[in-house]
Design a protein around this motif. Structure first.
Motif, PDB file in Angstrom:
ATOM      1  N   GLY A 192      34.051 -29.759 -10.548  1.00 38.75           N
ATOM      2  CA  GLY A 192      32.735 -29.135 -10.533  1.00 38.75           C
ATOM      3  C   GLY A 192      32.638 -27.895 -11.410  1.00 38.75           C
ATOM      4  O   GLY A 192      31.870 -26.984 -11.123  1.00 38.75           O
ATOM      5  N   VAL A 193      33.389 -27.872 -12.493  1.00 42.02           N
ATOM      6  CA  VAL A 193      33.385 -26.731 -13.415  1.00 42.02           C
ATOM      7  C   VAL A 193      32.348 -26.991 -14.508  1.00 42.02           C
ATOM      8  O   VAL A 193      32.298 -28.069 -15.092  1.00 42.02           O
ATOM      9  N   THR A 194      31.535 -25.984 -14.777  1.00 43.99           N
ATOM     10  CA  THR A 194      30.530 -26.077 -15.827  1.00 43.99           C
ATOM     11  C   THR A 194      31.208 -25.963 -17.187  1.00 43.99           C
ATOM     12  O   THR A 194      32.077 -25.119 -17.383  1.00 43.99           O
ATOM     13  N   TYR A 195      30.801 -26.821 -18.137  1.00 46.58           N
ATOM     14  CA  TYR A 195      31.370 -26.741 -19.486  1.00 46.58           C
ATOM     15  C   TYR A 195      30.299 -27.048 -20.510  1.00 46.58           C
ATOM     16  O   TYR A 195      29.250 -27.604 -20.188  1.00 46.58           O
ATOM     17  N   ARG A 196      30.567 -26.640 -21.741  1.00 43.93           N
ATOM     18  CA  ARG A 196      29.665 -26.918 -22.860  1.00 43.93           C
ATOM     19  C   ARG A 196      30.443 -27.627 -23.957  1.00 43.93           C
ATOM     20  O   ARG A 196      31.634 -27.388 -24.124  1.00 43.93           O
ATOM     21  N   VAL A 197      29.750 -28.470 -24.694  1.00 47.96           N
ATOM     22  CA  VAL A 197      30.357 -29.197 -25.809  1.00 47.96           C
ATOM     23  C   VAL A 197      29.883 -28.551 -27.105  1.00 47.96           C
ATOM     24  O   VAL A 197      28.696 -28.293 -27.285  1.00 47.96           O
ATOM     25  N   HIS A 198      30.834 -28.289 -27.995  1.00 47.88           N
ATOM     26  CA  HIS A 198      30.534 -27.745 -29.316  1.00 47.88           C
ATOM     27  C   HIS A 198      31.007 -28.785 -30.323  1.00 47.88           C
ATOM     28  O   HIS A 198      32.189 -29.092 -30.374  1.00 47.88           O
ATOM     29  N   SER A 248      35.592 -33.343 -34.495  1.00 43.67           N
ATOM     30  CA  SER A 248      35.942 -33.508 -33.092  1.00 43.67           C
ATOM     31  C   SER A 248      35.226 -32.471 -32.238  1.00 43.67           C
ATOM     32  O   SER A 248      35.135 -31.310 -32.629  1.00 43.67           O
ATOM     33  N   PRO A 249      34.739 -32.875 -31.074  1.00 44.64           N
ATOM     34  CA  PRO A 249      34.082 -31.895 -30.218  1.00 44.64           C
ATOM     35  C   PRO A 249      35.095 -30.926 -29.616  1.00 44.64           C
ATOM     36  O   PRO A 249      36.246 -31.270 -29.386  1.00 44.64           O
ATOM     37  N   MET A 250      34.639 -29.717 -29.368  1.00 41.44           N
ATOM     38  CA  MET A 250      35.435 -28.707 -28.678  1.00 41.44           C
ATOM     39  C   MET A 250      34.674 -28.337 -27.420  1.00 41.44           C
ATOM     40  O   MET A 250      33.456 -28.488 -27.365  1.00 41.44           O
ATOM     41  N   TYR A 251      35.383 -27.860 -26.432  1.00 36.28           N
ATOM     42  CA  TYR A 251      34.768 -27.559 -25.151  1.00 36.28           C
ATOM     43  C   TYR A 251      35.026 -26.113 -24.771  1.00 36.28           C
ATOM     44  O   TYR A 251      36.081 -25.568 -25.043  1.00 36.28           O
ATOM     45  N   SER A 252      34.030 -25.505 -24.124  1.00 39.21           N
ATOM     46  CA  SER A 252      34.234 -24.203 -23.503  1.00 39.21           C
ATOM     47  C   SER A 252      33.823 -24.335 -22.041  1.00 39.21           C
ATOM     48  O   SER A 252      32.894 -25.070 -21.706  1.00 39.21           O
ATOM     49  N   PHE A 253      34.547 -23.631 -21.189  1.00 41.08           N
ATOM     50  CA  PHE A 253      34.382 -23.769 -19.747  1.00 41.08           C
ATOM     51  C   PHE A 253      33.971 -22.433 -19.150  1.00 41.08           C
ATOM     52  O   PHE A 253      34.399 -21.378 -19.625  1.00 41.08           O
ATOM     53  N   ASP A 254      33.152 -22.482 -18.115  1.00 38.67           N
ATOM     54  CA  ASP A 254      32.752 -21.269 -17.405  1.00 38.67           C
ATOM     55  C   ASP A 254      34.010 -20.612 -16.841  1.00 38.67           C
ATOM     56  O   ASP A 254      34.759 -21.225 -16.080  1.00 38.67           O
ATOM     57  N   ALA A 255      34.243 -19.368 -17.228  1.00 41.52           N
ATOM     58  CA  ALA A 255      35.487 -18.689 -16.867  1.00 41.52           C
ATOM     59  C   ALA A 255      35.636 -18.522 -15.359  1.00 41.52           C
ATOM     60  O   ALA A 255      36.723 -18.731 -14.815  1.00 41.52           O
ATOM     61  N   ALA A 256      34.557 -18.160 -14.673  1.00 42.26           N
ATOM     62  CA  ALA A 256      34.641 -17.948 -13.223  1.00 42.26           C
ATOM     63  C   ALA A 256      34.954 -19.254 -12.507  1.00 42.26           C
ATOM     64  O   ALA A 256      35.796 -19.294 -11.600  1.00 42.26           O
ATOM     65  N   ASP A 257      34.291 -20.349 -12.917  1.00 45.78           N
ATOM     66  CA  ASP A 257      34.568 -21.659 -12.311  1.00 45.78           C
ATOM     67  C   ASP A 257      36.006 -22.092 -12.577  1.00 45.78           C
ATOM     68  O   ASP A 257      36.693 -22.597 -11.690  1.00 45.78           O
TER      69      ASP A 257
END
Length: 135
Positions: free
Chosen positions: A47-53, A65-74
Motif C-alpha cells: 500500500g505504498v504510494t509511488y510515481r512512474v517517471h 526505461s521507467p523509473m519509480y519514486s516512492f512516498d518516503a513516509a509510506d
C-alpha cells in the motif's frame, strides 16, 4: 546543478509537499533488489504510494526505461514489515537471502560488462587518436 547521491535520493514535490525517494534507495531500505517491477509489486502489496517517471523519448520511437519514486513516509512505515516477512516477498527478490544476493550480484556484473563493452571501443579510439597526434 549537480546533486550528490544523498541529495538526489530524496526530493520534495513542490505541489504536494511529499518527500519521494527513488527506487535504488527504496530497494536498500526494504532489502529488495532495485528493479522497478519488483519494487512496484512490493509497493502494491504494502500500500505504498509511488510515481512512474518515464525516460527520454527516443526519435525512432519508444521510451526509456521507467523509473519509480516512492512516498518516503509510506516506504519507511512498511520497511520493518517487508524485512521481517510480514509482507510476503519472493526470496529471489530479496538482497538478504542467498538466492537474491546471487541474482543481484549477477545483474550488477552484467551491467558492468555491458558498460565496459560499450566504452572499450570508444576508449581505444581515443587512445589511437592521441597516439596518432603525438607522433
Amino acid at each position: 546543478m549537480w546533486m550528490g547521491p544523498g541529495e538526489a535520493a530524496v526530493r520534495k514535490d513542490p505541489d504536494q509537499q511529499v518527500r519521494w525517494i527513488f527506487h535504488g534507495r527504496t530497494g536498500r531500505l526494504w532489502h529488495i533488489r532495485p528493479e522497478g517491477y519488483i519494487l512496484r509489486h512490493v509497493a502494491d502489496r504494502a500500500g505504498v504510494t509511488y510515481r512512474v517517471h518515464y525516460g527520454y523519448n527516443y526519435p525512432v520511437g519508444g521510451r526509456g526505461s521507467p523509473m519509480y519514486s516512492f512516498d518516503a513516509a509510506d516506504a519507511r512505515r512498511v520497511a520493518p514489515d517487508v524485512i521481517d516477512g510480514v509482507i510476503e516477498v519472493d526470496p529471489a527478490w530479496r538482497t538478504d537471502t542467498p538466492e537474491g544476493r546471487r541474482i543481484h550480484r549477477r545483474n550488477r556484473l552484467k551491467l558492468f560488462l555491458s558498460v565496459t563493452a560499450y566504452a572499450a571501443p570508444l576508449i581505444a579510439a581515443f587512445v589511437f587518436l592521441i597516439i596518432a597526434f603525438v607522433q
